[in-house]
Design a protein around this motif. Sequence first.
Motif, PDB file in Angstrom:
ATOM      1  N   ALA A   1       0.838  -1.208   0.000  1.00 18.92           N
ATOM      2  CA  ALA A   1       0.000   0.000   0.000  1.00 18.92           C
ATOM      3  C   ALA A   1       0.869   1.253   0.000  1.00 18.92           C
ATOM      4  O   ALA A   1       0.616   2.205  -0.727  1.00 18.92           O
ATOM      5  CB  ALA A   1      -0.925  -0.005   1.200  1.00 18.92           C
TER       6      ALA A   1
ATOM      7  N   SER B   1      -2.899  -4.184  -7.809  1.00 16.07           N
ATOM      8  CA  SER B   1      -3.487  -5.523  -7.838  1.00 16.07           C
ATOM      9  C   SER B   1      -2.907  -6.392  -6.729  1.00 16.07           C
ATOM     10  O   SER B   1      -3.627  -7.145  -6.075  1.00 16.07           O
ATOM     11  CB  SER B   1      -3.219  -6.205  -9.178  1.00 16.07           C
ATOM     12  OG  SER B   1      -3.775  -5.478 -10.219  1.00 16.07           O
TER      13      SER B   1
ATOM     14  N   ARG C   1      -4.434  -5.307  -3.500  1.00 14.86           N
ATOM     15  CA  ARG C   1      -5.827  -5.756  -3.436  1.00 14.86           C
ATOM     16  C   ARG C   1      -5.889  -7.256  -3.101  1.00 14.86           C
ATOM     17  O   ARG C   1      -6.693  -7.689  -2.275  1.00 14.86           O
ATOM     18  CB  ARG C   1      -6.479  -5.463  -4.779  1.00 14.86           C
ATOM     19  CG  ARG C   1      -7.845  -6.007  -4.985  1.00 14.86           C
ATOM     20  CD  ARG C   1      -8.893  -5.138  -4.373  1.00 14.86           C
ATOM     21  NE  ARG C   1     -10.071  -5.951  -4.060  1.00 14.86           N
ATOM     22  CZ  ARG C   1     -11.054  -5.587  -3.278  1.00 14.86           C
ATOM     23  NH1 ARG C   1     -11.010  -4.420  -2.694  1.00 14.86           N
ATOM     24  NH2 ARG C   1     -12.071  -6.367  -3.062  1.00 14.86           N
ATOM     25  N   ALA C   2      -5.025  -8.026  -3.762  1.00 16.88           N
ATOM     26  CA  ALA C   2      -5.004  -9.469  -3.527  1.00 16.88           C
ATOM     27  C   ALA C   2      -4.601  -9.771  -2.086  1.00 16.88           C
ATOM     28  O   ALA C   2      -5.189 -10.627  -1.429  1.00 16.88           O
ATOM     29  CB  ALA C   2      -4.054 -10.145  -4.503  1.00 16.88           C
TER      30      ALA C   2
ATOM     31  N   LYS D   1      -4.968  -7.883   0.493  1.00 13.47           N
ATOM     32  CA  LYS D   1      -6.000  -7.454   1.439  1.00 13.47           C
ATOM     33  C   LYS D   1      -6.995  -8.573   1.715  1.00 13.47           C
ATOM     34  O   LYS D   1      -7.517  -8.674   2.821  1.00 13.47           O
ATOM     35  CB  LYS D   1      -6.748  -6.243   0.890  1.00 13.47           C
ATOM     36  CG  LYS D   1      -6.110  -4.924   1.266  1.00 13.47           C
ATOM     37  CD  LYS D   1      -6.994  -3.793   0.825  1.00 13.47           C
ATOM     38  CE  LYS D   1      -6.362  -2.450   1.167  1.00 13.47           C
ATOM     39  NZ  LYS D   1      -7.090  -1.355   0.510  1.00 13.47           N
ATOM     40  N   THR D   2      -7.275  -9.384   0.706  1.00 12.14           N
ATOM     41  CA  THR D   2      -8.227 -10.466   0.933  1.00 12.14           C
ATOM     42  C   THR D   2      -7.648 -11.535   1.852  1.00 12.14           C
ATOM     43  O   THR D   2      -8.375 -12.380   2.342  1.00 12.14           O
ATOM     44  CB  THR D   2      -8.643 -11.141  -0.393  1.00 12.14           C
ATOM     45  OG1 THR D   2      -7.488 -11.716  -0.982  1.00 12.14           O
ATOM     46  CG2 THR D   2      -9.261 -10.167  -1.340  1.00 12.14           C
TER      47      THR D   2
ATOM     48  N   GLN E   1      -6.053 -15.615  -6.043  1.00 16.52           N
ATOM     49  CA  GLN E   1      -5.966 -14.303  -6.682  1.00 16.52           C
ATOM     50  C   GLN E   1      -4.811 -14.363  -7.661  1.00 16.52           C
ATOM     51  O   GLN E   1      -3.712 -14.773  -7.294  1.00 16.52           O
ATOM     52  CB  GLN E   1      -5.682 -13.217  -5.641  1.00 16.52           C
ATOM     53  CG  GLN E   1      -6.711 -13.105  -4.545  1.00 16.52           C
ATOM     54  CD  GLN E   1      -7.856 -12.183  -4.899  1.00 16.52           C
ATOM     55  OE1 GLN E   1      -8.134 -11.943  -6.074  1.00 16.52           O
ATOM     56  NE2 GLN E   1      -8.522 -11.671  -3.900  1.00 16.52           N
TER      57      GLN E   1
END
Lengths: 428, 352
Positions: free
Chosen positions: B18, B79, B82-83, B85-86, B154
């Motif tokens: 991030a 990306s 984002r991946a 974070k899951t 992901q």
Amino acid sequence: MVVLNFTLTPEAAAKVHDLLVCLGKFSDTVAIEARRERFTFTALNSSKSAYAALTLDGSQFFTSYECVPTHGGPDSRFTCSMYTKALLSVFKGRLYDPLGRDGAIDRCEVTLQDRPDQTECRFIVKMVCNQGVIKTYKLTYEAVEVMHALFDRNVAKNRWSMHSGAMKEYIEYFGTKTEMLDIYAGDDGRAVFKSYTEKVSNGKEILKHPLVTAVAVNTSDFEEFNIQAGLHIIISVRDFKAIVIHADTLKTSLKAYYSYPTRPLQFNYGCDGLSCEFTLMTSGDYNAVPASSPAPAMLSRTNSRAQSAATERTENRSMRSEMPPPAEPASRRSARRRNPGSRKVKSPKRAEPDPDSLFVTQEEEDTRWDPVDYNKEEETLGWDASAEHDAAIFPTFRDSGSLTRTETEDSNEVLAPTQRVSQIKGLW
Amino acid sequence: MRFKASIQNITTFTKLTASLNSLGPLAWVKLSDDQVCFTIIPEQGTQVWAVLSIDTIFETYTVQSAANNVINLEVPLISLNRALKTALNATSAQIRLTKKDNMPVLALTIVTTSSSNSYAAFPTTGANNNEDAFETSTFDSAIGGGNHETIITQEVPVRVLSPDIVAGLHEPQCREPDVHIILPPLVQLKSISDRFTRLAVVGAKSGMGTTSSSRTRLEVAANMHGCLKMSIKTDAMSISSVWTDLNNPELDPSQVAGGEIGIAEHPSTRMKQLGSADGRSEEGWASVRIDGRDWGKVMSVGRLGGRVIACFCHEHALILYVYLPNDNGEDESVLTVCGSAVTSCPNWSHPE
């Protein structure tokens, strides 16, 4: 002459808000169909690939409900269409607040003014707030013929159902810009929800390709799961997200019914007199499935009682005036898998977190580290005295003629005063 | 070419990506036997050279390639972030390099114990009017038992870089800094500098109406007596904040060229003679001017919660070293954030 009067509790009004938010992700306009015993919101998206019908039960959902359509027959109805945004500006968030804070209402009264002897036809919403404040909104509407998507649940042998809370968890894993959602039963006792984008890209563009996310869920986590092995059904991920997020506001189970790719799929859920049906166009490899087989090999757990209930509903539905599902010509089916993005839905926006939540989510906590966007208007200091500024920011709905003209948000026309200053008494 | 690892510290990895994403959309990642390097070299602005020890984020780590077991990748940070974070609530997460439709992807396999089983077992109001759902779910929870894992995969698209592409990539060398200082908590620094920048932006907009002056110059200065000064000057105003009682870490003779003598001749030793601890003296400041928006992006590394040492080369460059805390309590992983001063252009920055 049409009579339509109903009263909503704050809870019910909040539910109307939630459903309008959901329908707003499908279409700019929402159609209303009022019958003697039920009230239905419908929306059809611009590409006609998704249709939503949310039915409020006259006796269960409303405190009081009275509807007498013009021609007194038992099947008669009153239909009209309104801007979703206009309704949303009336049915705002926070209508229901147990602590009675700002925005909370005591009840909501709706009447329809639709008489030939009156000059104005209006959809009048009275929000009765605490301390005796009554907010009255008079909305214009357009008389339209409301169509329904037809869906035959008898043919839809593939079914599953799952609690919306779990579903919501899964959609949060999906990447933000994906377009398609492939749902299939994997071979290891798992159902897979795969969000992806089909876009051919080369070189550096590859890195801009959105995430491909596959969520493999144990089939025993479903409340019901009857899916033909190897069947891939593809829908728009944005439609799916919108539906799941709305279903989650009701904390209910989401049920899916479908037959095979290229035939419509229906999601259905509801509680407390609110019943929601979404009929979506699907794509996928039609040839991969032995579609002719009348009784597809079910993986597990048939549920006969649910089926019979569904049959009854379907018959009921098919009586209404109908719009055939947007079926695709069979000649295109071979190209379908390659190019399903052609049916992408334009209007839905990205799913947003609950704006009413009082809690700081982890994400918000994290955003304070993000660089500041100094171009954000609300963040900057200073003022702007120019008059035309307002017209650009707040969409105005003009009180005249055709509704379609009011759509442009950037129009320079300003709402004309509806009342002469001389008519206002007691202010000065 | 093989790369496979399980992610040991998902939170740190997520925060790292991030932070890096604030500074540039693409990172060059170098995976080698003993470390992982993230490099961001944007067209303009701040560079990042991050070196992480393997166990800061990974465990059971394998990397194999024909080029001395080094793999260079170009990774879209948004990306990857984002991946990751899951995976924040995952029970385990693995990452590996693989191919999908002939395109290289970094595939994350994340196993979570979803709360969905509890939803199924206790249907709430919504399911009450459906007896079937209730029956099936109770039946389910009776026999279902353990295996309620949800597996998420992901796939992050990446580009594999050949060794000759990255051969010319070297961390920029800079002269010895005049002042080095441990920065105050970045959350504090960020909120103040953001406010300064905002004032400058508004000042520039309403002032002359010239858009060319929309670049906001923050002046950051520090001395060897624990003072940090941040100021902004426009035609209409001049504001500054001064921090005192900060720490100027001692140089380690073994790390400085020339040892003890090197330290004696070090620019910072000279700077110690000047200025005062109350920050009121005009002397002894090493200052750089930086772009306010760029600085705001740099401050994003604060989310990692590391110790940050700022090295000032007077009117030349500002380098931040971010030391990530790890389990052993030692600072092994270093993010080097090289902000170039706006006024003069050091050798590595792109001229304005």
